[in-house]
Design a protein around this motif. Sequence first.
Motif, mmCIF file in Angstrom:
data_model
loop_
_atom_site.group_PDB
_atom_site.id
_atom_site.type_symbol
_atom_site.label_atom_id
_atom_site.label_comp_id
_atom_site.label_asym_id
_atom_site.label_seq_id
_atom_site.Cartn_x
_atom_site.Cartn_y
_atom_site.Cartn_z
ATOM 1 N N LYS A 40 0.832 -1.207 0.000
ATOM 2 C CA LYS A 40 0.000 0.000 0.000
ATOM 3 C C LYS A 40 0.868 1.260 0.000
ATOM 4 O O LYS A 40 0.573 2.225 -0.717
ATOM 5 C CB LYS A 40 -0.917 -0.014 1.220
ATOM 6 C CG LYS A 40 -1.865 1.144 1.283
ATOM 7 C CD LYS A 40 -2.769 1.036 2.504
ATOM 8 C CE LYS A 40 -3.676 2.231 2.627
ATOM 9 N NZ LYS A 40 -4.524 2.169 3.815
ATOM 10 N N GLU A 41 1.937 1.265 0.774
ATOM 11 C CA GLU A 41 2.839 2.423 0.813
ATOM 12 C C GLU A 41 3.489 2.658 -0.548
ATOM 13 O O GLU A 41 3.621 3.797 -0.981
ATOM 14 C CB GLU A 41 3.902 2.224 1.888
ATOM 15 C CG GLU A 41 3.364 2.332 3.309
ATOM 16 C CD GLU A 41 4.386 1.973 4.357
ATOM 17 O OE1 GLU A 41 5.535 1.596 4.004
ATOM 18 O OE2 GLU A 41 4.039 2.054 5.549
ATOM 19 N N GLU A 42 3.887 1.595 -1.219
ATOM 20 C CA GLU A 42 4.503 1.742 -2.539
ATOM 21 C C GLU A 42 3.501 2.284 -3.552
ATOM 22 O O GLU A 42 3.851 3.124 -4.378
ATOM 23 C CB GLU A 42 5.070 0.403 -3.028
ATOM 24 C CG GLU A 42 6.317 -0.023 -2.284
ATOM 25 C CD GLU A 42 7.462 0.959 -2.487
ATOM 26 O OE1 GLU A 42 7.657 1.443 -3.625
ATOM 27 O OE2 GLU A 42 8.154 1.251 -1.511
ATOM 28 N N ILE A 43 2.274 1.805 -3.495
ATOM 29 C CA ILE A 43 1.239 2.292 -4.408
ATOM 30 C C ILE A 43 1.005 3.777 -4.164
ATOM 31 O O ILE A 43 0.925 4.572 -5.112
ATOM 32 C CB ILE A 43 -0.074 1.504 -4.225
ATOM 33 C CG1 ILE A 43 0.100 0.052 -4.642
ATOM 34 C CG2 ILE A 43 -1.216 2.156 -4.985
ATOM 35 C CD1 ILE A 43 0.373 -0.138 -6.107
ATOM 36 N N ASN A 44 0.874 4.170 -2.889
ATOM 37 C CA ASN A 44 0.649 5.576 -2.564
ATOM 38 C C ASN A 44 1.840 6.438 -2.962
ATOM 39 O O ASN A 44 1.669 7.560 -3.409
ATOM 40 C CB ASN A 44 0.342 5.751 -1.079
ATOM 41 C CG ASN A 44 -1.018 5.210 -0.714
ATOM 42 O OD1 ASN A 44 -1.902 5.104 -1.549
ATOM 43 N ND2 ASN A 44 -1.188 4.861 0.544
ATOM 44 N N LYS A 45 3.050 5.907 -2.792
ATOM 45 C CA LYS A 45 4.255 6.655 -3.163
ATOM 46 C C LYS A 45 4.294 6.883 -4.674
ATOM 47 O O LYS A 45 4.591 7.977 -5.130
ATOM 48 C CB LYS A 45 5.505 5.903 -2.703
ATOM 49 C CG LYS A 45 6.785 6.678 -2.924
ATOM 50 C CD LYS A 45 7.965 6.027 -2.254
ATOM 51 C CE LYS A 45 8.454 4.867 -3.083
ATOM 52 N NZ LYS A 45 9.705 4.293 -2.584
ATOM 53 N N ASP A 46 3.949 5.862 -5.448
ATOM 54 C CA ASP A 46 3.923 5.998 -6.904
ATOM 55 C C ASP A 46 2.869 7.011 -7.329
ATOM 56 O O ASP A 46 3.101 7.812 -8.234
ATOM 57 C CB ASP A 46 3.655 4.654 -7.579
ATOM 58 C CG ASP A 46 4.832 3.704 -7.473
ATOM 59 O OD1 ASP A 46 5.944 4.176 -7.172
ATOM 60 O OD2 ASP A 46 4.629 2.494 -7.687
ATOM 61 N N ASP A 47 1.695 6.992 -6.685
ATOM 62 C CA ASP A 47 0.643 7.958 -7.001
ATOM 63 C C ASP A 47 1.111 9.377 -6.691
ATOM 64 O O ASP A 47 0.869 10.305 -7.458
ATOM 65 C CB ASP A 47 -0.640 7.653 -6.222
ATOM 66 C CG ASP A 47 -1.350 6.411 -6.727
ATOM 67 O OD1 ASP A 47 -1.026 5.965 -7.851
ATOM 68 O OD2 ASP A 47 -2.220 5.889 -6.008
ATOM 69 N N GLN A 48 1.773 9.542 -5.557
ATOM 70 C CA GLN A 48 2.252 10.868 -5.159
ATOM 71 C C GLN A 48 3.314 11.362 -6.136
ATOM 72 O O GLN A 48 3.318 12.521 -6.514
ATOM 73 C CB GLN A 48 2.812 10.830 -3.733
ATOM 74 C CG GLN A 48 3.231 12.179 -3.197
ATOM 75 C CD GLN A 48 2.058 13.145 -3.071
ATOM 76 O OE1 GLN A 48 0.946 12.748 -2.781
ATOM 77 N NE2 GLN A 48 2.315 14.411 -3.309
ATOM 78 N N GLU A 49 4.213 10.491 -6.567
ATOM 79 C CA GLU A 49 5.252 10.880 -7.511
ATOM 80 C C GLU A 49 4.646 11.292 -8.849
ATOM 81 O O GLU A 49 5.094 12.252 -9.469
ATOM 82 C CB GLU A 49 6.241 9.739 -7.712
ATOM 83 C CG GLU A 49 7.145 9.513 -6.527
ATOM 84 C CD GLU A 49 8.045 8.305 -6.705
ATOM 85 O OE1 GLU A 49 7.938 7.609 -7.742
ATOM 86 O OE2 GLU A 49 8.858 8.047 -5.807
ATOM 87 N N SER A 50 3.626 10.580 -9.299
ATOM 88 C CA SER A 50 3.004 10.935 -10.574
ATOM 89 C C SER A 50 2.263 12.266 -10.460
ATOM 90 O O SER A 50 2.265 13.053 -11.409
ATOM 91 C CB SER A 50 2.055 9.830 -11.053
ATOM 92 O OG SER A 50 0.963 9.687 -10.175
#
Length: 58
Positions: A40-50
């Motif tokens: 979940k943290e990785e998914i949220n991190k990728d969303d934030q980066e995009s």
Amino acid sequence: MFGLGWPEIVIITVVVVLIFGPKKIPEFGAALGKTLRGFKEEINKDDQESEDSEEKMK
């Protein structure tokens, strides 16, 4: 849930307890929780980066 009813879930649970024993079940639960939390943290991190890259392009 995957086409499984309550009787099938109970049978699967009993088999898992018989195979691994009741002492190992909490360890599996903790490991699963850590794995899901990391995912979940990785998914949220990728969303934030995009989102950040989209804002920079504006």
